[in-house]
Design a protein around this motif. Structure first.
Motif, PDB file in Angstrom:
ATOM      1  N   LEU A   1      -6.532  11.884  25.954  1.00  0.00           N
ATOM      2  CA  LEU A   1      -7.133  13.036  25.299  1.00  0.00           C
ATOM      3  C   LEU A   1      -8.209  13.719  26.149  1.00  0.00           C
ATOM      4  CD1 LEU A   1      -6.846  14.532  22.639  1.00  0.00           C
ATOM      5  CD2 LEU A   1      -8.623  13.068  21.689  1.00  0.00           C
ATOM      6  N   GLY A   2      -8.996  12.951  26.870  1.00  0.00           N
ATOM      7  CA  GLY A   2     -10.053  13.526  27.703  1.00  0.00           C
ATOM      8  C   GLY A   2      -9.518  14.533  28.713  1.00  0.00           C
ATOM      9  N   PRO A   3      -8.563  14.115  29.554  1.00  0.00           N
ATOM     10  CA  PRO A   3      -8.016  15.077  30.520  1.00  0.00           C
ATOM     11  C   PRO A   3      -7.280  16.247  29.866  1.00  0.00           C
ATOM     12  CG  PRO A   3      -7.541  12.835  31.225  1.00  0.00           C
ATOM     13  CD  PRO A   3      -8.123  12.752  29.847  1.00  0.00           C
ATOM     14  N   VAL A   4      -6.574  15.997  28.776  1.00  0.00           N
ATOM     15  CA  VAL A   4      -5.839  17.086  28.117  1.00  0.00           C
ATOM     16  C   VAL A   4      -6.815  18.143  27.606  1.00  0.00           C
ATOM     17  CG1 VAL A   4      -4.446  17.674  26.081  1.00  0.00           C
ATOM     18  CG2 VAL A   4      -3.794  15.740  27.513  1.00  0.00           C
ATOM     19  N   LEU A   5      -7.871  17.722  26.936  1.00  0.00           N
ATOM     20  CA  LEU A   5      -8.858  18.683  26.430  1.00  0.00           C
ATOM     21  C   LEU A   5      -9.561  19.396  27.589  1.00  0.00           C
ATOM     22  CD1 LEU A   5     -10.412  16.687  23.454  1.00  0.00           C
ATOM     23  CD2 LEU A   5      -8.866  18.643  23.323  1.00  0.00           C
ATOM     24  N   GLY A   6      -9.835  18.686  28.658  1.00  0.00           N
ATOM     25  CA  GLY A   6     -10.464  19.298  29.824  1.00  0.00           C
ATOM     26  C   GLY A   6      -9.576  20.336  30.485  1.00  0.00           C
ATOM     27  N   VAL A   7      -8.310  20.007  30.657  1.00  0.00           N
ATOM     28  CA  VAL A   7      -7.364  20.940  31.286  1.00  0.00           C
ATOM     29  C   VAL A   7      -7.171  22.170  30.410  1.00  0.00           C
ATOM     30  CG1 VAL A   7      -4.931  21.242  31.898  1.00  0.00           C
ATOM     31  CG2 VAL A   7      -6.177  19.248  32.706  1.00  0.00           C
ATOM     32  N   MET A   8      -7.047  21.973  29.104  1.00  0.00           N
ATOM     33  CA  MET A   8      -6.856  23.121  28.216  1.00  0.00           C
ATOM     34  C   MET A   8      -8.087  24.035  28.231  1.00  0.00           C
ATOM     35  SD  MET A   8      -3.823  23.116  27.222  1.00  0.00           S
ATOM     36  CE  MET A   8      -3.868  24.442  26.034  1.00  0.00           C
ATOM     37  N   THR A   9      -9.267  23.460  28.247  1.00  0.00           N
ATOM     38  CA  THR A   9     -10.481  24.272  28.341  1.00  0.00           C
ATOM     39  C   THR A   9     -10.482  25.069  29.637  1.00  0.00           C
ATOM     40  OG1 THR A   9     -11.707  22.646  27.031  1.00  0.00           O
ATOM     41  CG2 THR A   9     -13.010  24.202  28.336  1.00  0.00           C
TER      42      THR A   9
END
Length: 97
Positions: free
Chosen positions: A11-19
């Protein structure tokens, strides 16, 4: 690795990439000559457009400016903080176990 750690790890990388993609999408709006349907720009529009379409129905452009990417940056940043921040829900769960 338990389920919560795996969730945080994904979840951390996914939320970071989407941001990051939404911020990049905001920057691209400053360049109207950019065609978001052509490479490499469609790699930014493809993952973000499904989020923008339903929100555009609720939030019309203000003064001709589409603010929905800005709203999504706020939503993803808030989610990341609430779930993964120092006092985030998932962070607290990992400390309890």
């Amino acid at each position: 690795m338990n389920g919560v750690d795996l969730t945080i790890w994904i979840l951390g990388p996914v939320l970071g990439v989407m941001t990051f993609l939404f911020i990049f999408r905001i920057i691209l709006t400053w360049y109207p000559q950019v065609d978001l349907n052509r490479l490499p720009w469609n790699s930014i529009s493809w993952p973000t457009e499904p989020f923008l379409i339903p929100l555009r129905k609720l939030v019309p452009p203000i003064g001709g400016v589409d603010i929905t990417p800005i709203i999504w940056v706020g939503i993803f940043s808030l989610l990341r903080e609430v779930l993964l921040g120092q006092q985030g829900l998932l962070t607290m769960l990992t400390r309890m176990s």
